[in-house]
Structure formats: C-alpha cells, structure tokens
Design a protein around this motif. Structure first.
Motif, PDB file in Angstrom:
ATOM      1  N   ASN A 195       0.879  -1.171   0.000  1.00 38.97           N
ATOM      2  CA  ASN A 195       0.000   0.000   0.000  1.00 38.97           C
ATOM      3  C   ASN A 195       0.916   1.220   0.000  1.00 38.97           C
ATOM      4  O   ASN A 195       1.892   1.264   0.744  1.00 38.97           O
ATOM      5  CB  ASN A 195      -0.895  -0.047   1.242  1.00 38.97           C
ATOM      6  CG  ASN A 195      -1.608   1.277   1.504  1.00 38.97           C
ATOM      7  OD1 ASN A 195      -1.016   2.207   2.042  1.00 38.97           O
ATOM      8  ND2 ASN A 195      -2.865   1.362   1.130  1.00 38.97           N
ATOM      9  N   TYR A 196       0.603   2.196  -0.854  1.00 40.35           N
ATOM     10  CA  TYR A 196       1.556   3.287  -1.063  1.00 40.35           C
ATOM     11  C   TYR A 196       1.726   4.183   0.164  1.00 40.35           C
ATOM     12  O   TYR A 196       2.817   4.659   0.442  1.00 40.35           O
ATOM     13  CB  TYR A 196       1.149   4.104  -2.287  1.00 40.35           C
ATOM     14  CG  TYR A 196       1.467   3.367  -3.570  1.00 40.35           C
ATOM     15  CD1 TYR A 196       2.784   3.268  -4.016  1.00 40.35           C
ATOM     16  CD2 TYR A 196       0.474   2.729  -4.298  1.00 40.35           C
ATOM     17  CE1 TYR A 196       3.094   2.575  -5.175  1.00 40.35           C
ATOM     18  CE2 TYR A 196       0.776   2.029  -5.460  1.00 40.35           C
ATOM     19  CZ  TYR A 196       2.086   1.954  -5.891  1.00 40.35           C
ATOM     20  OH  TYR A 196       2.394   1.262  -7.037  1.00 40.35           O
ATOM     21  N   GLN A 197       0.647   4.419   0.870  1.00 40.67           N
ATOM     22  CA  GLN A 197       0.743   5.273   2.056  1.00 40.67           C
ATOM     23  C   GLN A 197       1.625   4.613   3.114  1.00 40.67           C
ATOM     24  O   GLN A 197       2.505   5.253   3.699  1.00 40.67           O
ATOM     25  CB  GLN A 197      -0.657   5.509   2.607  1.00 40.67           C
ATOM     26  CG  GLN A 197      -0.792   6.784   3.399  1.00 40.67           C
ATOM     27  CD  GLN A 197      -2.223   6.996   3.870  1.00 40.67           C
ATOM     28  OE1 GLN A 197      -3.156   6.389   3.324  1.00 40.67           O
ATOM     29  NE2 GLN A 197      -2.408   7.839   4.861  1.00 40.67           N
ATOM     30  N   ALA A 198       1.416   3.320   3.323  1.00 45.24           N
ATOM     31  CA  ALA A 198       2.234   2.578   4.290  1.00 45.24           C
ATOM     32  C   ALA A 198       3.671   2.480   3.786  1.00 45.24           C
ATOM     33  O   ALA A 198       4.629   2.602   4.562  1.00 45.24           O
ATOM     34  CB  ALA A 198       1.644   1.183   4.507  1.00 45.24           C
ATOM     35  N   ARG A 199       3.831   2.295   2.481  1.00 42.05           N
ATOM     36  CA  ARG A 199       5.160   2.231   1.880  1.00 42.05           C
ATOM     37  C   ARG A 199       5.934   3.520   2.137  1.00 42.05           C
ATOM     38  O   ARG A 199       7.123   3.497   2.476  1.00 42.05           O
ATOM     39  CB  ARG A 199       5.011   1.986   0.372  1.00 42.05           C
ATOM     40  CG  ARG A 199       6.292   1.773  -0.417  1.00 42.05           C
ATOM     41  CD  ARG A 199       7.102   3.032  -0.686  1.00 42.05           C
ATOM     42  NE  ARG A 199       6.354   4.117  -1.307  1.00 42.05           N
ATOM     43  CZ  ARG A 199       6.236   4.296  -2.620  1.00 42.05           C
ATOM     44  NH1 ARG A 199       6.797   3.450  -3.455  1.00 42.05           N
ATOM     45  NH2 ARG A 199       5.563   5.338  -3.093  1.00 42.05           N
ATOM     46  N   ASN A 200       5.267   4.650   1.985  1.00 42.43           N
ATOM     47  CA  ASN A 200       5.937   5.932   2.209  1.00 42.43           C
ATOM     48  C   ASN A 200       6.449   6.053   3.637  1.00 42.43           C
ATOM     49  O   ASN A 200       7.547   6.569   3.864  1.00 42.43           O
ATOM     50  CB  ASN A 200       4.987   7.088   1.897  1.00 42.43           C
ATOM     51  CG  ASN A 200       4.698   7.189   0.406  1.00 42.43           C
ATOM     52  OD1 ASN A 200       5.375   6.566  -0.411  1.00 42.43           O
ATOM     53  ND2 ASN A 200       3.678   7.952   0.060  1.00 42.43           N
ATOM     54  N   PHE A 201       5.666   5.576   4.584  1.00 46.11           N
ATOM     55  CA  PHE A 201       6.142   5.572   5.971  1.00 46.11           C
ATOM     56  C   PHE A 201       7.402   4.735   6.086  1.00 46.11           C
ATOM     57  O   PHE A 201       8.401   5.159   6.666  1.00 46.11           O
ATOM     58  CB  PHE A 201       5.071   5.018   6.906  1.00 46.11           C
ATOM     59  CG  PHE A 201       3.948   5.972   7.200  1.00 46.11           C
ATOM     60  CD1 PHE A 201       4.173   7.335   7.305  1.00 46.11           C
ATOM     61  CD2 PHE A 201       2.658   5.495   7.394  1.00 46.11           C
ATOM     62  CE1 PHE A 201       3.137   8.213   7.582  1.00 46.11           C
ATOM     63  CE2 PHE A 201       1.615   6.358   7.677  1.00 46.11           C
ATOM     64  CZ  PHE A 201       1.849   7.725   7.777  1.00 46.11           C
ATOM     65  N   LEU A 202       7.359   3.515   5.555  1.00 49.43           N
ATOM     66  CA  LEU A 202       8.497   2.596   5.694  1.00 49.43           C
ATOM     67  C   LEU A 202       9.733   3.150   4.998  1.00 49.43           C
ATOM     68  O   LEU A 202      10.848   3.039   5.488  1.00 49.43           O
ATOM     69  CB  LEU A 202       8.157   1.224   5.102  1.00 49.43           C
ATOM     70  CG  LEU A 202       7.079   0.426   5.831  1.00 49.43           C
ATOM     71  CD1 LEU A 202       6.858  -0.913   5.150  1.00 49.43           C
ATOM     72  CD2 LEU A 202       7.455   0.221   7.297  1.00 49.43           C
ATOM     73  N   ARG A 203       9.525   3.757   3.839  1.00 47.30           N
ATOM     74  CA  ARG A 203      10.651   4.241   3.050  1.00 47.30           C
ATOM     75  C   ARG A 203      11.254   5.519   3.628  1.00 47.30           C
ATOM     76  O   ARG A 203      12.469   5.687   3.642  1.00 47.30           O
ATOM     77  CB  ARG A 203      10.193   4.492   1.612  1.00 47.30           C
ATOM     78  CG  ARG A 203      11.329   4.824   0.648  1.00 47.30           C
ATOM     79  CD  ARG A 203      10.796   5.240  -0.702  1.00 47.30           C
ATOM     80  NE  ARG A 203       9.924   6.412  -0.589  1.00 47.30           N
ATOM     81  CZ  ARG A 203       9.193   6.902  -1.588  1.00 47.30           C
ATOM     82  NH1 ARG A 203       9.213   6.311  -2.757  1.00 47.30           N
ATOM     83  NH2 ARG A 203       8.427   7.967  -1.394  1.00 47.30           N
ATOM     84  N   ASP A 204      10.384   6.417   4.099  1.00 50.96           N
ATOM     85  CA  ASP A 204      10.836   7.780   4.392  1.00 50.96           C
ATOM     86  C   ASP A 204      10.829   8.190   5.860  1.00 50.96           C
ATOM     87  O   ASP A 204      11.545   9.109   6.238  1.00 50.96           O
ATOM     88  CB  ASP A 204       9.951   8.786   3.639  1.00 50.96           C
ATOM     89  CG  ASP A 204       9.915   8.504   2.142  1.00 50.96           C
ATOM     90  OD1 ASP A 204      10.926   8.006   1.616  1.00 50.96           O
ATOM     91  OD2 ASP A 204       8.870   8.761   1.514  1.00 50.96           O
ATOM     92  N   HIS A 205      10.023   7.556   6.660  1.00 46.65           N
ATOM     93  CA  HIS A 205       9.793   8.141   7.987  1.00 46.65           C
ATOM     94  C   HIS A 205      10.098   7.233   9.168  1.00 46.65           C
ATOM     95  O   HIS A 205      10.305   7.722  10.271  1.00 46.65           O
ATOM     96  CB  HIS A 205       8.350   8.623   8.088  1.00 46.65           C
ATOM     97  CG  HIS A 205       8.009   9.662   7.064  1.00 46.65           C
ATOM     98  ND1 HIS A 205       8.624  10.893   7.027  1.00 46.65           N
ATOM     99  CD2 HIS A 205       7.153   9.636   6.010  1.00 46.65           C
ATOM    100  CE1 HIS A 205       8.132  11.586   6.010  1.00 46.65           C
ATOM    101  NE2 HIS A 205       7.252  10.846   5.369  1.00 46.65           N
ATOM    102  N   VAL A 206      10.064   5.933   8.983  1.00 39.99           N
ATOM    103  CA  VAL A 206      10.347   5.027  10.101  1.00 39.99           C
ATOM    104  C   VAL A 206      11.857   4.956  10.300  1.00 39.99           C
ATOM    105  O   VAL A 206      12.589   4.635   9.365  1.00 39.99           O
ATOM    106  CB  VAL A 206       9.774   3.619   9.818  1.00 39.99           C
ATOM    107  CG1 VAL A 206      10.145   2.657  10.928  1.00 39.99           C
ATOM    108  CG2 VAL A 206       8.256   3.687   9.662  1.00 39.99           C
TER     109      VAL A 206
END
Length: 164
Positions: A36-47
């Motif tokens: 899921n792109y929204q969850a992906r963005n968290f994993l890629r950029d913010h976690v």
DNA sequence: GCCAACGTTGGC
DNA sequence: GCCAACGTTGGC
C-alpha cells in the motif's frame, strides 16, 4: 536530535504474531509484504532506527495491541517484491527502481494483558488512536507520544492487576 | 459469515 | 480524469 517517533504495525496473528517476533532469531524480523503506497511511504521515508512500534493483532477473535517492538533497520527495498516464490511478488517490479520497502524490527515486550479494542475505546486518550477509526485499514499508522505513553501505562496497570 | 469501508483497476 | 466495478480488509 530528532524526537523518537512511534508507530502501530498491524499483523494477523495467524500469519505473524508477537510470539513469532519474540521467537525469531535475535527477536528480529523483516517487515515485508506491505503493498500500500501510504504505508510504503512511511516505511521508506519516515520510520527510523530506535522508533517505537505498537504490535497490533488484527483480523482475529480479539483484536488488540499485543506488545511493543523497536526499529533496528530503516527502509530498504523489500526483497519479496522480486521473489517469484513469494506470495508478495510484484510482477511489474523493476529491481533497479524499487517500489516496495521493508524495515526490520526487534521484539521489546509482550503485554501480559493485551489491550483490546474494548479497553482502548474506554480510555480518554487511546479511544482517539487512528486504529480505532471505523474503516481504518492502513497497516502502518502514526502513534502520538501521548498515546504511546498511555498504552504502556495502561498495559502496566492491567498486568499488575492480572498478578493479584 | 456478514457487510461497510476502503484502495485499485480499467473502460471511457 | 472520472467513476463504476471489483477485490480486500477487518471489526463484529
């Protein structure tokens, strides 16, 4: 110095539970299969390394926050995306331009008494958690510091009660 | 098992 | 770019 962030990761315990995480080598596991792109963005950029994770059991008889974990490796391309043997394999995936991301997390604690939705709903702070919103199915969610503290406090309280 | 809510797909 | 159809999620 940047503030520590907090997250909620959803998992179906039949697939992967807090006990599975605890039993993993070094208590550490790759979090993969997020598509899921929204969850992906968290994993890629913010976690980030050191961030706190609430481990949430979903799609089970009694959904609940089951324990906590810590991020030990930041976003990197999810190897299952280009693994033909994986159910998460993405046919259209170009490895030179990774689309899906993983992080690694490490077991921290399992609550003696899991915090069920009923318990969360009755709490002034925790009833406002994103996971409590109707129709909310994002698998990686932000958690506020106040919510994180309240979860740990409530978990301690319920555990000591269970010991009596 | 039901079904509401959501994300994705694909025709136009 | 719209939006209906579809498949999935996930609480109950």
């Amino acid at each position: 110095m940047e503030r520590r962030r907090y997250w909620l990761f959803k998992s179906e315990p039949d697939e992967f539970s807090i006990d599975d995480l605890r039993r993993a080598p070094q208590g550490t596991q790759r979090w993969d299969g997020v598509r899921n792109y929204q969850a992906r963005n968290f994993l890629r950029d913010h976690v980030k390394i050191g961030d706190g994770v609430l481990f949430y059991h979903s799609s089970t008889r009694e959904p609940a926050v089951a324990g906590t974990a810590t991020i030990v490796r930041e976003g990197y391309p999810d190897p299952t995306a280009s693994d033909p043997g994986s159910p998460y394999c993405d046919e259209n995936h170009d490895p030179s331009r990774p689309r899906w991301y993983s992080v690694n997390l490490c077991f921290e604690s399992k609550f003696v008494t899991p915090l069920t939705r009923g318990v969360l709903a009755g709490h002034p702070v925790l009833s406002g958690m994103m996971v409590m919103r109707r129709g909310m199915r994002l698998s990686i969610q932000k958690v506020r510091a106040t919510q994180w503290r309240a979860v740990l406090k409530l978990a301690r309280k319920l555990s000591s009660k269970a010991d009596e």
